[in-house]
Design a protein around this motif. Structure first.
Motif, PDB file in Angstrom:
ATOM      1  N   ASP A  36       0.836  -1.206   0.000  1.00 24.48           N
ATOM      2  CA  ASP A  36       0.000   0.000   0.000  1.00 24.48           C
ATOM      3  C   ASP A  36       0.871   1.257   0.000  1.00 24.48           C
ATOM      4  OD1 ASP A  36      -2.236  -1.628   0.059  1.00 24.48           O
ATOM      5  OD2 ASP A  36      -2.570  -1.383   2.228  1.00 24.48           O
ATOM      6  N   GLY A  37       1.941   1.238   0.799  1.00 29.13           N
ATOM      7  CA  GLY A  37       2.837   2.397   0.875  1.00 29.13           C
ATOM      8  C   GLY A  37       3.525   2.683  -0.446  1.00 29.13           C
ATOM      9  N   ILE A  38       4.004   1.640  -1.115  1.00 31.75           N
ATOM     10  CA  ILE A  38       4.658   1.831  -2.421  1.00 31.75           C
ATOM     11  C   ILE A  38       3.643   2.319  -3.444  1.00 31.75           C
ATOM     12  CG2 ILE A  38       5.752   0.582  -4.352  1.00 31.75           C
ATOM     13  CD1 ILE A  38       7.678   1.260  -2.061  1.00 31.75           C
ATOM     14  N   ASN A  39       2.449   1.740  -3.457  1.00 33.87           N
ATOM     15  CA  ASN A  39       1.411   2.209  -4.390  1.00 33.87           C
ATOM     16  C   ASN A  39       1.101   3.683  -4.167  1.00 33.87           C
ATOM     17  OD1 ASN A  39       0.648   0.115  -6.212  1.00 33.87           O
ATOM     18  ND2 ASN A  39      -0.362  -0.978  -4.553  1.00 33.87           N
ATOM     19  N   ASP A  40       0.940   4.089  -2.898  1.00 31.45           N
ATOM     20  CA  ASP A  40       0.637   5.489  -2.593  1.00 31.45           C
ATOM     21  C   ASP A  40       1.810   6.406  -2.948  1.00 31.45           C
ATOM     22  OD1 ASP A  40      -1.824   4.636  -1.655  1.00 31.45           O
ATOM     23  OD2 ASP A  40      -1.264   4.758   0.471  1.00 31.45           O
ATOM     24  N   LEU A  41       3.017   5.990  -2.560  1.00 29.27           N
ATOM     25  CA  LEU A  41       4.221   6.788  -2.834  1.00 29.27           C
ATOM     26  C   LEU A  41       4.419   6.981  -4.337  1.00 29.27           C
ATOM     27  CD1 LEU A  41       6.849   8.078  -1.598  1.00 29.27           C
ATOM     28  CD2 LEU A  41       7.914   5.857  -2.010  1.00 29.27           C
ATOM     29  N   PHE A  42       4.285   5.904  -5.107  1.00 29.33           N
ATOM     30  CA  PHE A  42       4.499   5.983  -6.551  1.00 29.33           C
ATOM     31  C   PHE A  42       3.396   6.785  -7.240  1.00 29.33           C
ATOM     32  CE2 PHE A  42       7.424   2.047  -7.320  1.00 29.33           C
ATOM     33  CZ  PHE A  42       8.360   2.610  -6.470  1.00 29.33           C
ATOM     34  N   THR A  43       2.185   6.733  -6.696  1.00 35.26           N
ATOM     35  CA  THR A  43       1.103   7.540  -7.267  1.00 35.26           C
ATOM     36  C   THR A  43       1.391   9.018  -7.042  1.00 35.26           C
ATOM     37  OG1 THR A  43      -0.502   5.766  -6.948  1.00 35.26           O
ATOM     38  CG2 THR A  43      -1.378   7.992  -7.194  1.00 35.26           C
ATOM     39  N   GLU A  44       1.767   9.394  -5.816  1.00 35.64           N
ATOM     40  CA  GLU A  44       2.083  10.790  -5.493  1.00 35.64           C
ATOM     41  C   GLU A  44       3.276  11.302  -6.294  1.00 35.64           C
ATOM     42  OE1 GLU A  44       2.559  11.348  -1.266  1.00 35.64           O
ATOM     43  OE2 GLU A  44       0.759  10.168  -0.859  1.00 35.64           O
ATOM     44  N   ALA A  45       4.259  10.430  -6.533  1.00 37.21           N
ATOM     45  CA  ALA A  45       5.467  10.834  -7.257  1.00 37.21           C
ATOM     46  C   ALA A  45       5.263  10.842  -8.772  1.00 37.21           C
ATOM     47  CB  ALA A  45       6.625   9.904  -6.897  1.00 37.21           C
ATOM     48  N   GLY A  46       4.103  10.422  -9.246  1.00 37.63           N
ATOM     49  CA  GLY A  46       3.860  10.391 -10.686  1.00 37.63           C
ATOM     50  C   GLY A  46       4.519   9.213 -11.383  1.00 37.63           C
ATOM     51  N   GLN A  85       0.844   5.766 -13.156  1.00 35.09           N
ATOM     52  CA  GLN A  85       0.039   6.720 -13.903  1.00 35.09           C
ATOM     53  C   GLN A  85      -1.336   6.165 -14.241  1.00 35.09           C
ATOM     54  OE1 GLN A  85       2.693   7.660 -17.175  1.00 35.09           O
ATOM     55  NE2 GLN A  85       3.625   9.285 -15.965  1.00 35.09           N
ATOM     56  N   SER A  86      -2.245   7.056 -14.569  1.00 31.68           N
ATOM     57  CA  SER A  86      -3.608   6.724 -15.005  1.00 31.68           C
ATOM     58  C   SER A  86      -4.349   5.881 -13.980  1.00 31.68           C
ATOM     59  CB  SER A  86      -3.579   6.008 -16.358  1.00 31.68           C
ATOM     60  OG  SER A  86      -2.953   6.818 -17.324  1.00 31.68           O
ATOM     61  N   VAL A 140       0.593  -2.464 -15.236  1.00 32.07           N
ATOM     62  CA  VAL A 140       0.576  -1.118 -14.647  1.00 32.07           C
ATOM     63  C   VAL A 140       1.195  -0.140 -15.635  1.00 32.07           C
ATOM     64  CG1 VAL A 140       0.636  -1.852 -12.232  1.00 32.07           C
ATOM     65  CG2 VAL A 140       2.783  -1.480 -13.435  1.00 32.07           C
ATOM     66  N   GLN A 141       0.746   1.108 -15.554  1.00 34.76           N
ATOM     67  CA  GLN A 141       1.331   2.158 -16.385  1.00 34.76           C
ATOM     68  C   GLN A 141       2.331   2.916 -15.529  1.00 34.76           C
ATOM     69  OE1 GLN A 141      -1.609   4.609 -18.281  1.00 34.76           O
ATOM     70  NE2 GLN A 141      -2.541   2.886 -19.352  1.00 34.76           N
ATOM     71  N   LEU A 142       3.577   2.926 -15.994  1.00 38.34           N
ATOM     72  CA  LEU A 142       4.671   3.512 -15.224  1.00 38.34           C
ATOM     73  C   LEU A 142       5.401   4.572 -16.015  1.00 38.34           C
ATOM     74  CD1 LEU A 142       6.371   0.229 -13.968  1.00 38.34           C
ATOM     75  CD2 LEU A 142       5.210   1.869 -12.521  1.00 38.34           C
ATOM     76  N   ASP A 143       5.920   5.565 -15.306  1.00 37.06           N
ATOM     77  CA  ASP A 143       6.932   6.453 -15.862  1.00 37.06           C
ATOM     78  C   ASP A 143       8.258   5.835 -15.436  1.00 37.06           C
ATOM     79  OD1 ASP A 143       8.931   8.443 -16.182  1.00 37.06           O
ATOM     80  OD2 ASP A 143       7.384  10.002 -16.132  1.00 37.06           O
ATOM     81  N   VAL A 144       8.845   5.035 -16.328  1.00 38.94           N
ATOM     82  CA  VAL A 144      10.042   4.262 -15.989  1.00 38.94           C
ATOM     83  C   VAL A 144      11.222   5.180 -15.677  1.00 38.94           C
ATOM     84  CG1 VAL A 144      11.641   2.471 -16.786  1.00 38.94           C
ATOM     85  CG2 VAL A 144       9.223   2.296 -17.339  1.00 38.94           C
TER      86      VAL A 144
END
Length: 196
Positions: free
Chosen positions: A35-45, A48-49, A74-78
């Motif tokens: 959950d923490g990684i999902n939230d952190l990565f969402t906030e950091a952009g 995505q989507s 998942v859609q990522l900004d690699v």
């Protein structure tokens, strides 16, 4: 809530065609980590989507609990993820799956394909059914029954002699069989080699 699946090092060695982020030393509640990684990565952009890691794998190696976040689905900004990984490497031990397996687990396991029986075409009767019959016998003796049925179906539905010879050469090794493609090396990187 993400699905957390337990895998082994041997499972990871079978994942050559996949990529993901490995975080090392993930103690405590694994769901909180995900959950923490999902939230952190969402906030950091990075995610995505609205995508989130829905399936994560957990495995033990060298006394550490590690998490694998697969990139599939998942859609990522690699680029952002790569920068995050480098900036937080000391804290999370983050690395790519494609680097972790060769460097920590001895490399990916190559699928062992059955060896094709050998058959010379030169000097053989030019009748395609005679050639197919010999190839069929060789495949049967090698225990390759499914390949034999498939070859027969393909050859008998083919209306071109040369194409039929090439089909047979996919199943038994002949003068027409292309040379094998060399597979990627599983050698470990030197300690001073840069990770991707």
């Amino acid at each position: 809530m993400a699905e957390i699946k337990t895998v082994t090092a041997d499972d990871l060695r079978q994942m050559e065609d996949q990529e993901g982020l490995v975080l090392q030393g993930c103690g405590g509640d694994l769901q909180e980590w995900v959950d923490g990684i999902n939230d952190l990565f969402t906030e950091a952009g990075i995610l995505q989507s609205g995508s989130r890691f829905g399936r994560v794998s957990v495995f033990q190696q060298d006394g550490l609990t590690n998490l694998l976040f697969p990139f599939e689905g998942v859609q990522l900004d690699v680029g952002k993820l790569a920068i995050w990984r480098l900036q937080t490497h000391a804290q999370f031990g983050g690395t790519w799956l494609s680097d972790y397996v060769p460097n920590r687990l001895g490399g990916f396991v190559q699928e062992q394909r059955p060896t094709k029986p050998k058959m010379a075409l030169v000097g053989r009767d030019g009748n395609i059914f005679s050639i197919m019959g010999t190839a069929s016998q060789l495949l049967q003796m090698a225990g390759m029954h499914d390949q034999n049925r498939e070859m027969i179906d393909r050859v008998t539905s083919c209306s071109d002699y040369n194409k039929a010879l090439h089909i047979i050469s996919e199943y038994v090794e002949t003068e027409l069989t292309p040379p094998p493609i060399h597979q990627r090396s599983n050698k470990k990187k030197a300690r001073d080699a840069h990770e991707r």
